[in-house]
Write a protein that holds these residues in place. Structure first.
Motif, short mmCIF file in Angstrom:
data_model
loop_
_atom_site.label_atom_id
_atom_site.label_comp_id
_atom_site.label_asym_id
_atom_site.label_seq_id
_atom_site.Cartn_x
_atom_site.Cartn_y
_atom_site.Cartn_z
N UNK A 17 0.86 -1.18 0.00
CA UNK A 17 0.00 0.00 0.00
C UNK A 17 0.89 1.22 0.00
N UNK A 18 0.46 2.29 -0.65
CA UNK A 18 1.23 3.53 -0.62
C UNK A 18 0.36 4.65 -0.07
N UNK A 19 0.86 5.28 0.96
CA UNK A 19 0.20 6.44 1.55
C UNK A 19 0.79 7.72 0.98
N UNK A 20 -0.03 8.74 0.89
CA UNK A 20 0.41 10.06 0.46
C UNK A 20 0.03 11.09 1.50
N UNK A 21 0.78 12.17 1.54
CA UNK A 21 0.45 13.28 2.42
C UNK A 21 0.78 14.56 1.68
N UNK A 22 -0.25 15.33 1.35
CA UNK A 22 -0.09 16.58 0.63
C UNK A 22 -0.04 17.74 1.61
N UNK A 23 0.93 18.62 1.42
CA UNK A 23 1.10 19.77 2.29
C UNK A 23 0.73 21.05 1.56
N UNK A 49 10.99 9.02 8.93
CA UNK A 49 11.20 10.46 8.77
C UNK A 49 12.07 10.71 7.56
N UNK A 50 11.91 11.90 6.99
CA UNK A 50 12.71 12.33 5.86
C UNK A 50 13.06 13.80 6.04
N UNK A 51 14.29 14.17 5.71
CA UNK A 51 14.67 15.56 5.93
C UNK A 51 14.13 16.46 4.82
N UNK A 52 14.37 17.73 4.94
CA UNK A 52 13.69 18.71 4.10
C UNK A 52 13.98 18.55 2.61
N UNK A 53 15.16 18.04 2.29
CA UNK A 53 15.50 17.89 0.87
C UNK A 53 15.41 16.45 0.37
N UNK A 54 15.05 15.56 1.27
CA UNK A 54 14.94 14.16 0.88
C UNK A 54 16.25 13.42 0.84
N UNK A 55 17.30 14.01 1.36
CA UNK A 55 18.63 13.39 1.31
C UNK A 55 18.90 12.47 2.49
N UNK A 69 10.04 5.81 2.92
CA UNK A 69 9.52 7.17 2.89
C UNK A 69 10.21 7.94 1.78
N UNK A 70 9.46 8.79 1.10
CA UNK A 70 10.03 9.62 0.05
C UNK A 70 9.23 10.92 -0.02
N UNK A 71 9.78 11.87 -0.75
CA UNK A 71 9.07 13.13 -0.92
C UNK A 71 9.30 13.66 -2.32
N UNK A 72 8.30 14.38 -2.82
CA UNK A 72 8.39 15.07 -4.10
C UNK A 72 8.17 16.54 -3.80
N UNK A 73 9.25 17.29 -3.73
CA UNK A 73 9.14 18.70 -3.33
C UNK A 73 8.44 19.55 -4.39
N UNK A 74 8.42 19.09 -5.62
CA UNK A 74 7.69 19.81 -6.66
C UNK A 74 6.18 19.67 -6.47
N UNK A 78 4.63 13.95 0.49
CA UNK A 78 5.46 12.83 0.90
C UNK A 78 4.68 11.55 0.73
N UNK A 79 5.42 10.44 0.70
CA UNK A 79 4.82 9.14 0.48
C UNK A 79 5.37 8.14 1.49
N UNK A 80 4.61 7.11 1.73
CA UNK A 80 5.08 5.98 2.51
C UNK A 80 4.70 4.73 1.74
N UNK A 81 5.69 4.11 1.11
CA UNK A 81 5.48 2.85 0.41
C UNK A 81 5.62 1.73 1.42
#
Length: 123
Positions: A17-23, A49-55, A69-74, A78-81
């Motif tokens: 399952x993949x969760x999303x969180x839109x900010x 947790x993931x830092x601000x730039x995803x690094x 966990x991942x994030x798409x700053x564009x 963020x996502x949780x696979x």
């Protein structure tokens, strides 16, 4: 910042399952982000947790190797696979945001919370 989590549902053990969180409401890259969960009758616990730039990312031992966990700053998202789900992963999952310059990624102290999305894993 406002957070909207989605993607929860009912799945069988072993599935994914993949969760999303839109900010919204502020500059997304100002924030470290995290996922937490709360199972029935239990306290809320840290998941990832993931830092601000995803690094940088880190995980609870119970999900390490199964969740990513991942994030798409564009997309301000963020996502949780979640792979190889287990019945003990059943919980309400919350996304959270913390101001990066205050050290949220390391301190675990978050300032904003989403409304939660329910994940149920059947055996």
């Amino acid at each position: 910042v406002q957070l909207q989590a989605s993607g929860g549902g009912l799945v069988q053990a072993g599935n994914s399952l993949r969760l999303s969180c839109a900010a919204s409401g502020d500059t997304f890259t100002n924030y470290d982000m995290g996922w937490f969960r709360q199972a029935p009758g239990k306290e809320r616990e840290f998941v990832a947790a993931i830092n601000q730039y995803g690094s940088g990312t880190h995980y609870a031992e119970s999900v390490k190797g199964r969740f990513t966990i991942s994030r798409d700053n564009a997309k301000n998202t963020i996502y949780l696979q979640m792979n190889n789900l287990k019945p003990e992963d059943t919980a309400v999952y919350y996304c959270a945001a913390g101001i990066a310059y205050s050290g949220t990624y390391y301190s675990g102290k978050y300032d904003y919370w989403g409304q939660g999305t329910l994940v149920t894993v059947s055996s």
